[in-house]
Design a protein around this motif. Structure first.
Motif, PDB file in Angstrom:
ATOM      1  N   LYS A   1       0.866  -1.168   0.000  1.00  5.50           N
ATOM      2  CA  LYS A   1       0.000   0.000   0.000  1.00  5.50           C
ATOM      3  C   LYS A   1       0.909   1.225   0.000  1.00  5.50           C
ATOM      4  O   LYS A   1       2.128   1.103   0.139  1.00  5.50           O
ATOM      5  CB  LYS A   1      -0.841   0.007   1.282  1.00  5.50           C
ATOM      6  CG  LYS A   1      -1.955  -0.993   1.308  1.00  5.50           C
ATOM      7  CD  LYS A   1      -2.950  -0.537   2.358  1.00  5.50           C
ATOM      8  CE  LYS A   1      -4.123  -1.457   2.577  1.00  5.50           C
ATOM      9  NZ  LYS A   1      -4.669  -2.179   1.441  1.00  5.50           N
ATOM     10  N   PHE A   2       0.322   2.402  -0.159  1.00  6.90           N
ATOM     11  CA  PHE A   2       1.169   3.587  -0.193  1.00  6.90           C
ATOM     12  C   PHE A   2       1.816   3.852   1.142  1.00  6.90           C
ATOM     13  O   PHE A   2       1.303   3.490   2.199  1.00  6.90           O
ATOM     14  CB  PHE A   2       0.365   4.796  -0.636  1.00  6.90           C
ATOM     15  CG  PHE A   2       0.064   4.731  -2.086  1.00  6.90           C
ATOM     16  CD1 PHE A   2       1.089   4.852  -3.011  1.00  6.90           C
ATOM     17  CD2 PHE A   2      -1.224   4.496  -2.533  1.00  6.90           C
ATOM     18  CE1 PHE A   2       0.824   4.765  -4.358  1.00  6.90           C
ATOM     19  CE2 PHE A   2      -1.488   4.415  -3.875  1.00  6.90           C
ATOM     20  CZ  PHE A   2      -0.477   4.536  -4.796  1.00  6.90           C
ATOM     21  N   ALA A   3       2.957   4.519   1.052  1.00  8.95           N
ATOM     22  CA  ALA A   3       3.726   4.817   2.252  1.00  8.95           C
ATOM     23  C   ALA A   3       2.948   5.724   3.204  1.00  8.95           C
ATOM     24  O   ALA A   3       3.064   5.614   4.406  1.00  8.95           O
ATOM     25  CB  ALA A   3       5.027   5.483   1.834  1.00  8.95           C
ATOM     26  N   LEU A   4       2.190   6.616   2.615  1.00  8.79           N
ATOM     27  CA  LEU A   4       1.458   7.567   3.433  1.00  8.79           C
ATOM     28  C   LEU A   4       0.001   7.426   3.020  1.00  8.79           C
ATOM     29  O   LEU A   4      -0.293   7.391   1.838  1.00  8.79           O
ATOM     30  CB  LEU A   4       1.963   8.975   3.092  1.00  8.79           C
ATOM     31  CG  LEU A   4       1.719  10.091   4.079  1.00  8.79           C
ATOM     32  CD1 LEU A   4       2.539   9.868   5.345  1.00  8.79           C
ATOM     33  CD2 LEU A   4       2.102  11.415   3.443  1.00  8.79           C
ATOM     34  N   SER A   5      -0.914   7.300   3.995  1.00  4.37           N
ATOM     35  CA  SER A   5      -2.296   7.171   3.528  1.00  4.37           C
ATOM     36  C   SER A   5      -2.906   8.528   3.276  1.00  4.37           C
ATOM     37  O   SER A   5      -3.292   9.238   4.188  1.00  4.37           O
ATOM     38  CB  SER A   5      -3.145   6.347   4.495  1.00  4.37           C
ATOM     39  OG  SER A   5      -2.500   6.227   5.699  1.00  4.37           O
ATOM     40  N   LEU A   6      -2.881   8.882   2.009  1.00  9.53           N
ATOM     41  CA  LEU A   6      -3.453  10.161   1.608  1.00  9.53           C
ATOM     42  C   LEU A   6      -4.815   9.961   0.957  1.00  9.53           C
ATOM     43  O   LEU A   6      -5.522  10.906   0.696  1.00  9.53           O
ATOM     44  CB  LEU A   6      -2.532  10.849   0.594  1.00  9.53           C
ATOM     45  CG  LEU A   6      -1.163  11.269   1.104  1.00  9.53           C
ATOM     46  CD1 LEU A   6      -0.299  11.709  -0.053  1.00  9.53           C
ATOM     47  CD2 LEU A   6      -1.278  12.367   2.130  1.00  9.53           C
ATOM     48  N   GLN A   7      -5.165   8.664   0.727  1.00  9.15           N
ATOM     49  CA  GLN A   7      -6.378   8.370  -0.029  1.00  9.15           C
ATOM     50  C   GLN A   7      -7.633   8.956   0.609  1.00  9.15           C
ATOM     51  O   GLN A   7      -8.547   9.365  -0.081  1.00  9.15           O
ATOM     52  CB  GLN A   7      -6.561   6.853  -0.202  1.00  9.15           C
ATOM     53  CG  GLN A   7      -6.038   6.334  -1.511  1.00  9.15           C
ATOM     54  CD  GLN A   7      -4.514   6.285  -1.542  1.00  9.15           C
ATOM     55  OE1 GLN A   7      -3.844   6.757  -0.637  1.00  9.15           O
ATOM     56  NE2 GLN A   7      -3.962   5.724  -2.589  1.00  9.15           N
ATOM     57  N   GLU A   8      -7.614   8.967   1.954  1.00 13.61           N
ATOM     58  CA  GLU A   8      -8.813   9.457   2.633  1.00 13.61           C
ATOM     59  C   GLU A   8      -8.867  10.987   2.611  1.00 13.61           C
ATOM     60  O   GLU A   8      -9.894  11.577   2.888  1.00 13.61           O
ATOM     61  CB  GLU A   8      -8.859   8.985   4.090  1.00 13.61           C
ATOM     62  CG  GLU A   8      -8.748   7.492   4.278  1.00 13.61           C
ATOM     63  CD  GLU A   8      -7.308   7.011   4.197  1.00 13.61           C
ATOM     64  OE1 GLU A   8      -6.439   7.602   4.881  1.00 13.61           O
ATOM     65  OE2 GLU A   8      -7.043   6.043   3.432  1.00 13.61           O
ATOM     66  N   VAL A   9      -7.728  11.586   2.300  1.00 12.65           N
ATOM     67  CA  VAL A   9      -7.685  13.043   2.395  1.00 12.65           C
ATOM     68  C   VAL A   9      -8.371  13.685   1.191  1.00 12.65           C
ATOM     69  O   VAL A   9      -8.094  13.298   0.074  1.00 12.65           O
ATOM     70  CB  VAL A   9      -6.222  13.536   2.493  1.00 12.65           C
ATOM     71  CG1 VAL A   9      -6.202  15.042   2.634  1.00 12.65           C
ATOM     72  CG2 VAL A   9      -5.543  12.903   3.680  1.00 12.65           C
TER      73      VAL A   9
END
Lengths: 481, 487
Positions: B479-487
């Motif tokens: 998965k991505f290193a930083l969870s930005l998907q929810e942002v």
């Protein structure tokens, strides 16, 4: 008091006549509004791009090196000379340090009836810096402006060997160099516009010694006269120091044209390090034999060989040959006129006295002359054929010079054709004799001068159109009786 | 939004844009929201703002009818040493902090013409001087996998965190690949001259090349295709047409002969973790049926030192235009000399000043022969060794860096000379050969990397091997290193 000999070497920077700069497409035209002929590259802006070498500049430099009898490097490099100055946008100058284009050349000068060879140490390509504009004197200016139009204009630098010993030799070398460069057409060599700049390295040594004394570098000499005077002054200055038992300080000095003295700019006690290294953005360039051959074949006849040819082929005195080959255009003019009029010495006399005289009076150059070589040839032919007298010819020539009209047209329009009809002349001669009985008497009592007066009267009456030879003969004949 | 661009390849984003499955306006909003968040967490940007992103969206909407835009709407991050005429280009230097170039780098125009969407300008070490931190005027970039560790560069962090699909940054002694290694993304440094360097503010002209960061091989191939267009008026670039990379990927060459230098395990600071991973990968390649040979490259180990020396000499000269006369920072002084000294003393970081002083010393007549000329000779030798090795083999394989992303608390490199991070990467810069860094992912550990070096102009081989490995490792894509998907 010891006697010293001066040792002089010149470093000459010449702007090449390319349309664009050495590494970018900016124009090199002189006299544009400051900082209008610039781009991110030649302004040294970060990310301003990589250099694209101007092939024409290399071609011109190669032509120069060949014309100066140099050995050509089969491969040349471009190197960076690193130093900080406000006129240097990139903080380095791209020049040639490790493998310059030409080495070990020479030029000859004629001094006191002798030919002397002056060595050329090297010829290389480099980019010019911008131009500092000081407010008044360089040493006291409160601030300076910089014009980068000149930054990255292609130059060749010609470094002579220290083979000159007098200001006159230096001046002759520089003139010969300029003449040669003008012949090959690589530069317009205008000292007043800075397209030819000359620095001199000057030192003294005891006469007879082979060593080299401490040298100073002299800058800011903007005319041939300034080169002569600057060097002369610097030799005097150094002589004075040495004769007083002092030591010359190694420094860069500035020639001040107005006060006629040299002034110290900066000391050179510490050897400057420019941290030269190969320019990583410019690959070495091969100078092939074929290219050299091609350039060599494009070099026109140079002043030296033309000078010799003029003496041999046209039987001209060396003075005439020297004057006529002093510029390529004048030599070309002479030879073109010679195609029409095949009397070399007569033509040479006319060009040297009349043509150059008028050019001088009007402060003009031969290239601006309106008189076509062919027309000058025809004018001289008209004299020889007796159509006009030499005196009338001078008047006609003045008009040709002013208007560019053909001699025949001027003569016809003004009715200047020589009167060579014996009947007409005889009538006038008789009139003059009748009007001047005193002079006739003088002549008969042995005063030869009286004849000249009578000739003059005839010429006056005919507005100079009478054939002077015939007038002379007719007068003598009439006076015998 | 039905589709999240972060989960898509460049090709899919362009298709979705054309098919109106992604709305440009929404894309812009999302990018700005996520960038703001990522910036807060990672400090990866130097310049990004809503106005510019909005401008980009407007520009892309005009591109929509154009079916030939292979990068339509593809989010792009750009290292801040690549010039843009509408945004500052600071090189992460105080001297350049307000510098606005009057031109745009050719690479940026190329990508934009193909529809790419420039998110912003990313943080880096001052003038891209290494990857070890401590010189950016805008502080260090945090690694999206572990905020206690360095990312190496903002460009790599932007790709790793799923913000940018592609990024461009430069590679002088391996910076692009090292940062890719720390952040677990792909990096391709093409052959010197394959991609235009026009508009790159380079610290070392003979070494530095713009490269591409991405998350999958196909994205790198598309970007390379757009960028590798010969520049006829620039003799420092390759004057040959690039092959069709995407179609070469469809039929990958599978019989690669791979060489591994015997000195691969002699790097200082080589971590056991990296060593073990590399050995494991060698076995993997063997299982894939690829021929792996060990070769002796006697001077490969000197590459980092040699590149550092050459880089320093060129940097000394290249940065001499930073004098306060025409642009950039300027301090006052009683005279010109004092103005120079004050300006440069305050405009540059102490790390950069030490580096260019070293370059200035190395090129004085006193040390020129001992160091610089010898370095140039070694450079030729290293290039020749690589060249003859790659005449026998298709690719050279090494780890990318001897260690994983260094932690801020205990940095591995930075003080040492030369920077130990460049042990494997510098040879490709000295020789101008293309190189690719391929990420390896592990559960609960920082990503690792493999580096492949190919012969000059053989970027295709690098893309093919990466594509092959990608298929092998597709199951453990993280998965991505930083969870930005929810942002």
């Amino acid at each position: 008091m010891s006697t010293f000999e001066a040792v002089i070497g010149l470093e000459v920077h010449v702007e090449l006549l390319t349309a664009t700069k050495l590494f970018c497409g900016c124009s090199t035209a002189f006299g544009a509004t400051p900082n209008t002929q610039v781009c991110p590259f030649c302004l040294g802006l970060p990310g301003g791009g990589t250099p694209v070498l101007n092939k024409r500049a290399v071609e011109y430099a190669l032509k120069t090196a060949l014309a100066l009898n140099c050995q050509i490097s089969p491969e040349i490099t471009f190197d960076r000379k690193n130093y900080f100055y406000a006129d240097l946008p990139k903080g380095y100058q791209t020049t040639q340090h490790f493998q310059p284009l030409g080495k070990k050349g020479y030029l000859t000068i004629n001094i006191k009836e002798e030919t002397k060879r002056i060595g050329i140490h090297q010829v290389h390509i480099e980019e010019d810096a911008g131009k500092m504009v000081h407010m008044g004197d360089i040493l006291s200016t409160p601030f300076s402006r910089v014009d980068f139009n000149r930054a990255s204009v292609p130059l060749v630098e010609i470094v002579s060997e220290p083979d000159m010993h007098t200001p006159e030799e230096a001046r002759l070398f520089l003139q010969k160099l300029r003449n040669t460069l003008l012949y090959i057409g690589v530069s317009d060599c205008k000292m007043e516009e800075g397209s030819l700049r000359c620095d001199a390295n000057i030192s003294l040594r005891p006469l007879g010694s082979k060593g080299l004394g401490v040298k100073t570098e002299l800058k800011n000499m903007n005319s041939f006269r300034a080169v002569y005077r600057g060097i002369e002054h610097e030799i005097e200055r150094q002589t004075r120091i040495l004769q007083e038992g002092g030591e010359v300080t190694p420094q860069t000095r500035h020639w001040d044209e107005e006060t006629g003295v040299t002034k110290a700019m900066r000391d050179k006690l510490v050897a400057e390090s420019y941290r030269y290294f190969p320019d990583p953005t410019l690959p070495p360039l091969k100078i092939s034999e074929e290219w050299q051959m091609e350039i060599r074949s494009s070099i026109p006849e140079l002043p030296d060989s033309r000078y010799t040819r003029f003496i041999q082929d046209y039987n001209l005195p060396s003075y005439d040959a020297d004057v006529l080959t002093a510029s390529r255009e004048l030599g070309d003019y002479y030879e073109r006129a010679l195609d029409t009029y095949r009397e070399p010495k007569n033509l040479s006399n006319w060009i040297m006295s009349e043509l150059l005289g008028l050019l001088n009076t009007h402060n003009m150059d031969i290239v601006d002359c309106k008189v076509k070589p062919h027309d000058l040839g025809n004018l001289l032919k008209l004299i020889d054929e007796g159509t006009i007298s030499g005196r009338i010819a001078k008047t006609v020539f003045e008009e040709m010079f002013a208007t560019g009209k053909k001699p025949e047209a001027i003569i016809k329009k003004k009715g200047l054709t020589q009167i060579s009809d014996e009947g007409t002349l005889l009538k006038i001669v008789e009139e003059i004799l009748a009007d001047n009985p005193g002079s006739v008497e003088d002549y008969h009592s042995g005063k030869d001068r009286a004849l000249g007066f009578l000739v003059g009267q005839v010429m006056k009456k005919t507005k100079g159109q009478a054939n002077p030879q015939m007038v002379n003969e007719l007068l003598r004949e009439k006076l015998k009786k | 939004m039905d589709l999240d661009f972060a989960n898509l390849m460049a090709e899919q984003i362009a298709a979705a844009m054309k098919g109106k499955k992604i709305s440009p306006a929404e894309l812009g909003d999302t990018l700005f929201r996520r960038s703001t968040r990522a910036q807060k967490e990672l400090n990866l940007f130097i310049s990004f703002d809503q106005k510019h992103i909005a401008g980009e969206i407007k520009r892309i909407e005009q591109h929509l009818p154009d079916k030939n835009c292979s990068l339509l709407g593809v989010p792009l991050a750009l290292a801040d040493n690549i010039a843009t005429d509408d945004q500052k280009t600071t090189c992460a230097s105080r001297f350049m902090a307000a510098y606005q170039p009057p031109f745009t780098a050719r690479v940026v125009s190329q990508l934009k013409e193909n529809g790419a969407l420039l998110i912003g300008k990313t943080n880096l070490e001052e003038f891209n001087l290494g990857c070890s931190g401590g010189s950016s005027f805008f502080n260090s970039v945090k690694n999206p996998w572990d905020l206690e560790c360095s990312a190496g560069s903002g460009a790599a962090a932007a790709v790793a965190s799923g913000l940018a699909t592609l990024a461009l940054a430069s590679d002088t002694r391996g910076e692009l690949r090292q940062a890719a290694s720390y952040c677990g993304v792909l990096a391709l440094k093409p052959t010197y001259g394959r991609i235009s360097r026009k508009g790159l503010i380079d610290i070392a002209s003979s070494l530095e090349q713009i490269g591409i960061l991405g998350r999958c091989t196909s994205d790198l191939a598309i970007a390379l295709q757009v960028l590798a267009v010969p520049e006829p008026d620039n003799p420092s670039t390759l004057q040959i047409e690039a092959p069709p990379y995407a179609s070469l990927l469809e039929k990958p060459e599978e019989n690669f002969k791979i060489a591994v230098p015997t000195c691969w395990n002699e790097a200082s600071h080589l971590q056991d973790e990296v060593k073990n991973d590399f050995q494991e990968q060698l076995e993997n390649l063997d299982k894939l049926g690829l021929e792996v040979n060990f070769v002796t490259l006697p001077h490969f180990k000197d590459a980092s030192l040699v590149a550092t020396m050459i880089c320093a000499v060129e940097a000394f000269s290249n940065l001499s235009n930073m004098d306060g006369v025409r642009f950039g920072h300027r301090e006052t002084g009683k005279h010109l000399q004092e103005m120079y000294i004050e300006t440069r003393s305050r405009g540059f970081s102490s790390k950069l000043k030490k580096f260019i002083t070293f370059g200035g010393l190395t090129s004085t007549p006193k040390y020129y022969d001992t160091f610089f000329r010898r370095g140039q000779k070694l450079r030729t030798l290293i290039s020749r060794e690589l060249e003859s090795c790659l005449a026998e083999n298709d690719l050279l394989l090494t780890p990318t860096t001897p260690f994983k992303a260094p932690s801020f608390a205990a940095p591995v490199s930075g003080k040492e000379f030369p920077d130990p991070a460049g042990y494997y990467t510098a040879a490709a810069n000295l020789s101008g050969f293309p190189a690719l860094s391929f990420p390896l992912f592990y559960e609960g550990r920082l990503p690792g990397n493999l580096q492949f070096i190919a012969p000059r102009k053989h970027e295709a081989a690098l893309l093919q091997i990466a594509s092959l490995l990608e298929k092998e490792f597709s199951s453990h894509r993280p998965k991505f290193a930083l969870s930005l998907q929810e942002v």
